[in-house]
Design a protein around this motif. Structure first.
Motif: not given
Length: 227
Positions: A163, A166, A170-171, A174, A204, A213, A216-217, A220
């Motif tokens: 990350g 990013l 992109e952050r 996110l 992302v 998605q 991705a969360v 993160a």
């Protein structure tokens, strides 16, 4: 639970007798009680207060001036790691030890960068927490096994860290994914076309190595990029 000493930030003692004073910040009653019992049953540790939120912790830390704040990472009103600097400003000299349900070297590095003195995982045993409080009170760092070396690598730049590439946009994307928004809503929030928002989301996902998605969360949050 021991009685709570009433004191001002200027005069509060750093210890009760020879015991290390602790403010426990944990909103789950059963977890908090188990931790309190484990700490209080020792000869050198004592819990002098419990807070249920970041806001309560700030007020209690300033009033009690504990030697160590044992801080849950996820609280009803915010991310514990994000509150470290404010806590330390409210009670100068107090050290902060973060508790988390899960952690990675990236999260550990985030704790250290924020001014925290360690990260202990809840899956560990209570003896590890006791030892961690002692180390932190003595001015040392305390991290659960496997986190310290990785955190040092990231802090010294020996690894790039998931990350880290990013872009600011992109952050921001996110963060909106973390709120549960889809590309159309993200486009509206960012003031960009739907195709542009989709491109931001796709980049992302690629940079986090995620296939969706939701993944991705999850990645993160595991890596400390989202609270």
């Amino acid at each position: 639970m021991p009685s709570t000493p009433q004191a001002t930030p200027q005069t509060a003692p750093r210890s009760v007798g020879e015991r290390i004073t602790i403010l426990l910040v944990e909103d789950h009653d059963m977890v908090a009680e188990a931790i309190r019992l484990a700490l209080d049953r020792t000869d050198d540790l004592v819990v002098v207060g419990r807070s249920l939120s970041v806001a309560d912790a700030l007020a209690d830390a300033a009033r009690l001036r504990p030697a160590v704040v044992v801080l849950d990472r996820r609280l009803p009103d915010g991310d514990g790691i994000a509150a470290i600097a404010t806590l330390k400003a409210a009670a100068p000299g107090t050290r902060v030890l973060v508790l988390a349900g899960e952690g990675t070297p990236a999260v550990a590095a985030h704790v250290a960068e924020a001014g925290g003195s360690g990260l202990i995982l809840k899956v560990g045993n209570l003896g590890e927490l006791q030892d961690g409080v002692r180390l932190v009170a003595a001015g040392e760092m305390a991290f659960s096994k496997g986190l310290l070396s990785g955190a040092l690598d990231r802090l010294t730049g020996r690894t790039a860290g998931l990350g880290t590439t990013l872009t600011p946009r992109e952050r921001e994307t996110l963060g909106l994914l973390g709120e549960g928004l889809g590309p159309a809503e993200i486009g509206q929030r960012l003031g960009v076309a739907l195709n542009t928002a989709r491109n931001h989301v796709q980049r992302v996902l690629e940079k986090l190595g995620a296939r969706s998605q939701l993944e991705a969360v999850a990645v993160a949050r595991r890596e400390g990029l989202l609270p």
